[in-house]
Write a protein that holds these residues in place. Structure first.
Motif, short mmCIF file in Angstrom:
data_model
loop_
_atom_site.label_atom_id
_atom_site.label_comp_id
_atom_site.label_asym_id
_atom_site.label_seq_id
_atom_site.Cartn_x
_atom_site.Cartn_y
_atom_site.Cartn_z
N SER A 1 38.31 33.10 35.36
CA SER A 1 38.81 34.43 35.77
C SER A 1 39.84 34.45 36.91
O SER A 1 40.72 35.28 36.90
CB SER A 1 37.61 35.08 36.60
OG SER A 1 36.56 35.47 35.63
N ARG A 2 39.99 33.33 37.60
CA ARG A 2 40.99 32.91 38.49
C ARG A 2 42.30 32.72 37.50
O ARG A 2 43.30 33.28 38.03
CB ARG A 2 40.73 31.67 39.22
CG ARG A 2 40.02 31.94 40.55
CD ARG A 2 39.90 30.88 41.40
NE ARG A 2 39.34 29.61 40.81
CZ ARG A 2 38.23 29.28 41.08
NH1 ARG A 2 37.14 30.06 41.60
NH2 ARG A 2 37.69 28.05 40.56
N GLN A 3 42.10 31.95 36.59
CA GLN A 3 43.41 31.97 35.85
C GLN A 3 43.66 33.14 35.15
O GLN A 3 45.04 33.39 35.18
CB GLN A 3 42.82 30.84 34.52
CG GLN A 3 42.65 29.47 35.04
CD GLN A 3 42.13 28.65 34.10
OE1 GLN A 3 42.61 28.65 32.69
NE2 GLN A 3 41.47 27.64 34.17
N PHE A 4 42.87 34.13 34.75
CA PHE A 4 43.35 35.43 34.20
C PHE A 4 44.21 36.26 35.26
O PHE A 4 45.02 36.97 35.00
CB PHE A 4 42.02 36.07 33.82
CG PHE A 4 42.26 37.41 33.06
CD1 PHE A 4 42.24 37.54 31.61
CD2 PHE A 4 42.53 38.56 33.78
CE1 PHE A 4 42.27 38.60 30.99
CE2 PHE A 4 42.66 39.89 33.15
CZ PHE A 4 42.68 39.79 31.91
N ILE A 5 43.45 36.25 36.71
CA ILE A 5 44.28 37.09 37.72
C ILE A 5 45.67 36.44 37.96
O ILE A 5 46.58 37.12 38.12
CB ILE A 5 43.31 36.96 39.06
CG1 ILE A 5 41.99 37.71 38.63
CG2 ILE A 5 44.12 37.46 40.18
CD1 ILE A 5 41.02 37.64 39.70
N GLU A 6 45.71 35.15 38.00
CA GLU A 6 47.03 34.42 38.15
C GLU A 6 47.85 34.73 37.03
O GLU A 6 49.10 34.79 37.39
CB GLU A 6 46.84 33.14 38.53
CG GLU A 6 45.89 32.38 39.78
CD GLU A 6 45.51 31.10 39.89
OE1 GLU A 6 45.79 30.32 38.67
OE2 GLU A 6 45.00 30.73 40.95
N ARG A 7 47.36 34.92 35.94
CA ARG A 7 48.37 35.08 34.85
C ARG A 7 48.92 36.62 34.95
O ARG A 7 50.00 36.97 34.66
CB ARG A 7 47.54 35.07 33.46
CG ARG A 7 48.56 34.92 32.15
CD ARG A 7 47.83 34.21 31.12
NE ARG A 7 46.41 34.88 30.55
CZ ARG A 7 45.21 34.39 30.83
NH1 ARG A 7 45.35 33.11 31.33
NH2 ARG A 7 44.15 35.05 30.58
N MET A 8 48.00 37.40 35.35
CA MET A 8 48.40 38.77 35.59
C MET A 8 49.54 38.95 36.76
O MET A 8 50.45 39.73 36.79
CB MET A 8 47.17 39.67 35.92
CG MET A 8 46.12 39.84 34.72
SD MET A 8 45.45 41.38 34.86
CE MET A 8 46.75 42.67 34.63
N ASP B 1 26.60 37.39 31.88
CA ASP B 1 26.63 36.65 30.94
C ASP B 1 27.90 36.76 29.92
O ASP B 1 28.44 36.00 29.16
CB ASP B 1 25.31 36.64 29.80
CG ASP B 1 24.34 36.22 30.58
OD1 ASP B 1 24.33 35.21 31.85
OD2 ASP B 1 22.99 36.41 30.27
N LEU B 2 28.54 37.96 29.90
CA LEU B 2 29.45 38.42 28.86
C LEU B 2 31.15 38.00 29.62
O LEU B 2 31.95 37.84 28.88
CB LEU B 2 29.49 39.88 28.61
CG LEU B 2 28.29 40.30 27.83
CD1 LEU B 2 28.31 41.90 27.61
CD2 LEU B 2 28.28 39.55 26.43
N ALA B 3 30.76 37.82 30.96
CA ALA B 3 32.10 37.56 31.68
C ALA B 3 32.81 36.30 31.81
O ALA B 3 32.15 35.34 31.30
CB ALA B 3 31.84 38.04 33.12
N LEU B 4 33.91 36.28 31.94
CA LEU B 4 34.62 34.88 32.01
C LEU B 4 34.00 34.10 33.28
O LEU B 4 33.47 34.72 34.17
CB LEU B 4 36.11 34.99 32.13
CG LEU B 4 36.96 35.67 31.02
CD1 LEU B 4 38.26 35.76 31.72
CD2 LEU B 4 36.80 34.95 29.68
N THR B 5 34.27 32.94 33.13
CA THR B 5 33.48 31.96 34.25
C THR B 5 34.24 32.21 35.41
O THR B 5 35.64 32.68 35.54
CB THR B 5 33.64 30.51 33.92
OG1 THR B 5 35.04 30.06 33.54
CG2 THR B 5 32.79 30.11 32.69
N PRO B 6 34.18 31.93 36.58
CA PRO B 6 34.92 31.91 37.78
C PRO B 6 36.31 31.16 37.57
O PRO B 6 37.27 31.66 37.99
CB PRO B 6 33.96 31.61 38.95
CG PRO B 6 32.70 31.42 38.38
CD PRO B 6 32.58 31.61 37.15
N ASP B 7 36.35 30.24 37.20
CA ASP B 7 37.46 29.30 37.00
C ASP B 7 38.37 30.12 35.85
O ASP B 7 39.82 30.27 36.25
CB ASP B 7 37.41 27.92 36.52
CG ASP B 7 37.03 27.06 37.53
OD1 ASP B 7 36.85 27.36 38.77
OD2 ASP B 7 36.30 25.99 37.07
#
Length: 280
Positions: free
Chosen positions: A263-270, A255-261
């Motif tokens: 999260s993908r954006q987070f990984i792509e930004r990294m 419930d505390l985590a980012l949504t899958p979408d």
């Protein structure tokens, strides 16, 4: 040559079967370990470890033995079976490896390192080296870890969800090229239909699984068990009430985590920010 047992993919002792075949073939040649090392061109002590089942060696070593013994492909086939044998892993992990191979779905929270199913060879190698492995044993364990990933790519693949602490993605490898490759692999895996990745931001604060790598595995019968691990110990949790308590903690982390979408954006930004060439 001494008679051999029939070799099938249903062997219940693939690692022991591989070691036995090595001993039989050397006995037929009447070679000592030192003589075998001289003739094949590898350290004789490695062959001793392989025949005792202490290590499986590398595919290059096994192919050299196949050539020397005149058994094209036989030892390599046995080696591949042994690589999939859970007894190659440390004893406390063996039961878990069997459950992982049989699971139909799996979900995990990782506080500090990437789940084994998502690691690249470069990531796994650096991590295992930090744990003290080296040489042929390191090669074997990296290969074994890569073999575990097959459950995500088979015809009816494992359904896998992983929640990754942001700390996992902020802890890079020494080799920046390998780290870039790892992030690319993670991004690719996050687009698979059977894989769901979520990032837990550091800003989420404290929670019930703060320092515990927690994995849930649902088997074909529908039963769910949990594996919990810290840096020093691991435990298989099978009692229903205990599994449910862990599941409740996991759900709160999700419930505390980012949504899958997101999260993908987070990984792509990294991935965009990560250097892809060694710094000079």
């Amino acid at each position: 040559m001494p008679p051999r047992r029939v070799i099938t993919g249903r062997s219940q002792e693939p690692r022991q079967r591989f070691a036995e075949e090595l001993r039989l073939l050397r006995a037929a040649k009447a070679d000592s370990l030192r003589e075998l090392g001289d003739k094949v061109g590898w350290d004789w002590s490695l062959f001793g470890k392989m025949e005792n089942g202490h290590t499986l060696g590398s595919p290059e070593v096994v192919q050299a033995l196949d050539q020397y013994y005149g058994t094209p492909g036989l030892l390599l086939a046995l080696w591949e079976l042994a690589m999939a044998d859970p007894t190659q892993f440390k004893e406390r992990y063996r039961r878990y490896m069997v459950l992982e191979a049989e699971a139909v779905s799996m979900w995990q929270y990782s506080p500090s390192i990437l789940p084994g199913l998502l690691q690249t060879p470069g990531y796994a190698r650096e991590l295992l080296m930090e744990g003290g492995l080296k040489g042929d044993e390191l090669d074997v364990q990296v290969e074994a870890r890569m073999g575990r990933r097959d459950v995500l790519f088979k015809d009816e693949p494992l359904q896998f969800r992983a929640i990754l602490s942001e700390a996992v993605l902020r802890t890079s490898l020494e080799d920046v090229e390998e780290w870039h490759a790892q992030l690319e692999h993670l991004d690719m895996m996050g687009h698979r239909l059977n894989v769901t990745l979520q990032v837990l931001p550091l800003a989420a604060g404290l929670h019930g699984l703060i320092n515990t790598d927690t994995i849930f595995l649902r088997g074909p019968s529908g039963q769910t068990v949990a594996w919990v691990e810290t840096g020093y110990s691991g435990e298989l949790v099978q009692e229903t009430a205990a599994v449910e308590r862990l599941q409740l903690r996991y759900d709160r982390v999700r419930d505390l985590a980012l949504t899958p979408d997101l999260s993908r954006q987070f990984i792509e930004r990294m991935l965009e920010e990560a250097p892809c060439e060694p710094l000079t």
